[in-house]
Scaffold this motif. Sequence first.
Motif, PDB file in Angstrom:
ATOM      1  N   UNK A 253      62.270  75.951  71.289  1.00 40.23           N
ATOM      2  CA  UNK A 253      63.607  75.654  71.810  1.00 40.23           C
ATOM      3  C   UNK A 253      63.903  74.402  72.622  1.00 40.23           C
ATOM      4  N   UNK A 254      62.529  74.085  73.410  1.00 34.34           N
ATOM      5  CA  UNK A 254      62.778  73.123  74.325  1.00 34.34           C
ATOM      6  C   UNK A 254      61.651  72.351  74.585  1.00 34.34           C
ATOM      7  N   UNK A 255      61.550  71.097  74.431  1.00 32.23           N
ATOM      8  CA  UNK A 255      60.354  70.281  74.582  1.00 32.23           C
ATOM      9  C   UNK A 255      59.810  70.600  75.998  1.00 32.23           C
ATOM     10  N   UNK A 256      60.761  70.412  77.075  1.00 32.91           N
ATOM     11  CA  UNK A 256      60.346  70.412  78.407  1.00 32.91           C
ATOM     12  C   UNK A 256      59.491  72.012  78.624  1.00 32.91           C
ATOM     13  N   UNK A 257      60.053  72.938  78.123  1.00 28.77           N
ATOM     14  CA  UNK A 257      59.360  74.153  78.150  1.00 28.77           C
ATOM     15  C   UNK A 257      58.178  74.014  77.374  1.00 28.77           C
ATOM     16  N   UNK A 258      58.161  73.501  76.284  1.00 30.69           N
ATOM     17  CA  UNK A 258      56.879  73.508  75.488  1.00 30.69           C
ATOM     18  C   UNK A 258      55.610  72.812  76.435  1.00 30.69           C
ATOM     19  N   UNK A 259      55.814  71.795  76.978  1.00 31.24           N
ATOM     20  CA  UNK A 259      55.147  71.027  77.865  1.00 31.24           C
ATOM     21  C   UNK A 259      54.594  71.892  78.972  1.00 31.24           C
ATOM     22  N   UNK A 260      55.439  72.499  79.868  1.00 32.44           N
ATOM     23  CA  UNK A 260      55.080  73.367  80.674  1.00 32.44           C
ATOM     24  C   UNK A 260      54.017  74.519  80.192  1.00 32.44           C
ATOM     25  N   UNK A 261      54.542  75.091  78.972  1.00 30.78           N
ATOM     26  CA  UNK A 261      53.862  76.129  78.368  1.00 30.78           C
ATOM     27  C   UNK A 261      52.430  75.908  78.004  1.00 30.78           C
ATOM     28  N   UNK A 262      52.381  74.717  77.519  1.00 31.97           N
ATOM     29  CA  UNK A 262      51.131  74.162  76.938  1.00 31.97           C
ATOM     30  C   UNK A 262      50.144  73.900  78.203  1.00 31.97           C
ATOM     31  N   UNK A 263      50.671  72.985  79.185  1.00 30.54           N
ATOM     32  CA  UNK A 263      49.963  72.831  80.433  1.00 30.54           C
ATOM     33  C   UNK A 263      49.427  74.237  81.219  1.00 30.54           C
ATOM     34  N   UNK A 264      50.327  75.053  81.194  1.00 29.34           N
ATOM     35  CA  UNK A 264      50.012  76.463  82.023  1.00 29.34           C
ATOM     36  C   UNK A 264      48.981  77.065  81.145  1.00 29.34           C
ATOM     37  N   UNK A 265      49.184  77.247  80.116  1.00 32.41           N
ATOM     38  CA  UNK A 265      48.011  77.901  79.141  1.00 32.41           C
ATOM     39  C   UNK A 265      46.647  77.174  79.329  1.00 32.41           C
ATOM     40  N   UNK A 266      46.780  75.938  79.237  1.00 33.30           N
ATOM     41  CA  UNK A 266      45.530  74.976  79.292  1.00 33.30           C
ATOM     42  C   UNK A 266      44.886  75.323  80.906  1.00 33.30           C
ATOM     43  N   UNK A 267      45.595  75.245  81.857  1.00 40.73           N
ATOM     44  CA  UNK A 267      44.734  75.311  83.379  1.00 40.73           C
ATOM     45  C   UNK A 267      44.444  76.658  83.299  1.00 40.73           C
ATOM     46  N   UNK A 268      45.242  77.768  82.790  1.00 42.80           N
ATOM     47  CA  UNK A 268      44.696  79.160  82.874  1.00 42.80           C
ATOM     48  C   UNK A 268      43.509  79.308  82.059  1.00 42.80           C
ATOM     49  N   UNK A 269      43.192  78.812  80.986  1.00 49.56           N
ATOM     50  CA  UNK A 269      41.992  78.797  80.403  1.00 49.56           C
ATOM     51  C   UNK A 269      40.824  77.911  80.861  1.00 49.56           C
ATOM     52  N   UNK A 270      41.196  76.824  81.392  1.00 49.76           N
ATOM     53  CA  UNK A 270      40.221  76.211  82.200  1.00 49.76           C
ATOM     54  C   UNK A 270      39.570  77.145  83.494  1.00 49.76           C
ATOM     55  N   UNK A 271      40.408  77.928  83.962  1.00 53.94           N
ATOM     56  CA  UNK A 271      39.959  78.809  85.225  1.00 53.94           C
ATOM     57  C   UNK A 271      38.916  79.947  84.513  1.00 53.94           C
ATOM     58  N   UNK A 272      39.399  80.202  83.328  1.00 57.21           N
ATOM     59  CA  UNK A 272      38.499  81.420  82.437  1.00 57.21           C
ATOM     60  C   UNK A 272      37.173  80.768  82.155  1.00 57.21           C
ATOM     61  N   UNK A 273      37.170  79.492  82.052  1.00 53.41           N
ATOM     62  CA  UNK A 273      35.664  79.016  81.557  1.00 53.41           C
ATOM     63  C   UNK A 273      35.697  77.927  80.445  1.00 53.41           C
ATOM     64  N   UNK A 274      37.022  77.563  79.796  1.00 56.39           N
ATOM     65  CA  UNK A 274      37.174  76.578  78.987  1.00 56.39           C
ATOM     66  C   UNK A 274      36.453  75.198  79.532  1.00 56.39           C
ATOM     67  N   UNK A 275      35.815  74.333  78.499  1.00 57.78           N
ATOM     68  CA  UNK A 275      35.185  72.845  78.889  1.00 57.78           C
ATOM     69  C   UNK A 275      36.020  71.983  78.196  1.00 57.78           C
ATOM     70  N   UNK A 276      36.481  72.477  77.037  1.00 62.51           N
ATOM     71  CA  UNK A 276      37.352  71.571  75.988  1.00 62.51           C
ATOM     72  C   UNK A 276      38.749  72.193  75.899  1.00 62.51           C
ATOM     73  N   UNK A 277      39.696  71.431  76.128  1.00 68.51           N
ATOM     74  CA  UNK A 277      41.196  72.052  75.817  1.00 68.51           C
ATOM     75  C   UNK A 277      41.694  71.142  74.845  1.00 68.51           C
ATOM     76  N   UNK A 278      42.311  71.611  73.706  1.00 66.70           N
ATOM     77  CA  UNK A 278      43.077  70.783  72.903  1.00 66.70           C
ATOM     78  C   UNK A 278      44.500  70.888  73.187  1.00 66.70           C
ATOM     79  N   UNK A 279      45.341  69.756  73.137  1.00 66.88           N
ATOM     80  CA  UNK A 279      46.745  69.730  73.556  1.00 66.88           C
ATOM     81  C   UNK A 279      47.601  68.935  72.322  1.00 66.88           C
ATOM     82  N   UNK A 280      48.802  69.152  72.366  1.00 65.96           N
ATOM     83  CA  UNK A 280      49.567  68.289  71.603  1.00 65.96           C
ATOM     84  C   UNK A 280      50.560  67.324  72.032  1.00 65.96           C
ATOM     85  N   UNK A 281      50.648  67.372  73.395  1.00 60.25           N
ATOM     86  CA  UNK A 281      51.552  66.359  74.108  1.00 60.25           C
ATOM     87  C   UNK A 281      51.022  65.923  75.182  1.00 60.25           C
TER      88      UNK A 281
END
Lengths: 293, 292
Positions: A253-281
């Motif tokens: 729906x909205x690029x701004x939301x997409x960026x937040x969604x992507x960043x928030x998901x990535x941060x959350x998974x870094x907290x869980x233990x991810x060492x490599x995260x892949x992003x699109x923006x």
Amino acid sequence: MEKFMEKYPGEIRELRLGTEGKSAVAGGQNTLPFHFFEGRPGQLKLALEITDSEPYDWTLSLQEFYANVKSSPVDWARKSVDEYGAEMIFLNLNSMEKDLPAGEIAAGVKRVAAAVDVPLAVFGLGEKEKDAAVLPVVAAACSGRKLLLGPVLKENYQEIAAAALEHGHAVIAQSPMDINLAKDLNIRLGKFFPLDRVVIDPLTCAAGYGLEYAFSTMERIRLSAIAHDDKTLQSPIIARVGKEAWKTKEAMQDTGKGILWEALTAITLLLAGADIVTLRHPDSLRRVREMAC
Amino acid sequence: MILIGENIQILSKAVSEALAGRQARPLQELAGKQAEAGVHWIDLNIGPARKNPAETMSWPVNTIQEVVDLPLSLDTTNPVAMEAGLALCRRKALINSASGTKESKERMLPLAKKYNANVIISALNDTGIPSDAAARAESIMETIDYANGLGIPNEDIWVDPILMPVGVGQQDILEVVEFVRMLPDIAPDVKSTIGLSNVSNGAPRHLRHIINKVMMVVLEQAGLYSAIVDSFDRELIELNAGKKQDIISLIQKVINGEEIEIQTMSPVEKDYYKTARVIMGYDLYSPSWLEL
């Protein structure tokens, strides 16, 4: 203070990618995510995703954003590194959907690998037969470049990992959000493949679409490795966030939301233990870097 | 330990065909072979029995009682089928099972009183399966209390804390073991039971037996009274009969956390050792746990 600290028994193997002179490392920690106060933290890698042919299945706003480079994987990769600061390029082989000859696909990968100085991950379709046919050809064409190849599954790890072994690459071992099956695949791989060249992909979901399951699986894998010294799980973890985040209703729906969604998901998974995260923006990459690195 | 043979169950194709076609021979053979194998009870699992529930239970009860003298564990969630079976059992039967759900308390438990039967009470309640030993105890105590109120004595109550598959809830196994250990203190004279084979559900088929066997020994050591088992797992029956003391003492050592010399073990002993470590939560389960 040192005297009072209890040391964890396990540590994550260090993963080395890329050729001499431009190699990089992920993992290597002996403590839990962001526990800087009690151990040696891991090296995180923030990757930007690109595709090896036009990204028709990406959300339109991203296709527009990358309009100038999306038909040239080499230019796209360079821009991602030079301009957007990607620490790794995650190349999706979407040209496999068109059933191009494997040699042609591999030649394209080789051109991207030569164009950038950061490590390169190369990712097939997740279809066991097609990947087993194409990824070994990529492995041979890029022999010695220490790529990260995947996904390898329970059904095709023998073919793909054998080629990765012969040509010096690392692999992404993928299992369906289940710690027991992640361990199973690493045990099988470990019989002939060095585990310091394995990255675990336990699959992920975007925030609001089942992220809790992905979080809990990653967290338990990391706890087993660090706190319980389970040697079969002491590999870096990859969270492929970009694809999941940008197929959400919110991101479309909205690029701004997409960026937040992507960043928030990535941060959350870094907290869980991810060492490599892949992003699109790149804007989400910037946000994640500000918070996490 | 008292063993309840699980092999007459509706999910087996041969059983469901025999039940649907009213073929007595296959059922009687299965019952007879289980009795020969050495189990103490025969479980009769007919599923939810939506069509003709009374007849669906009464026919196999009569059919089996023609050939074996063992007591029957009647296994259905349908109270109409349950009652029809209980009315025909020659020996004091076992209701398998009631639970802490409202419906089960109101419809299944009164049958235990009416027919002077034993009854399995599972830890399940209206909010699902409790997560740890204490929550299991809480749920079960509440149901026991309700059953006592109906006039069912503790001696007739067998509780089932519900064992989850090792690949689903490995940490849950120790909660079940802990529950079994604490049961005599919190509910004197109440018996315990478990659906043993569920622990290996989802594990590679050829490796299910060793998980079941180790789990049985661990629970037996914790004081489990009975278990619902695969009657045709001969080694399991032998282990329960106290044969293979070396294997039992090896498992005991793992339970007690003793140091064990593994270099000198035979391959069979190593398999039991590795499995016991998984069951006791020392090593994370994976389908290839024996290959490490």
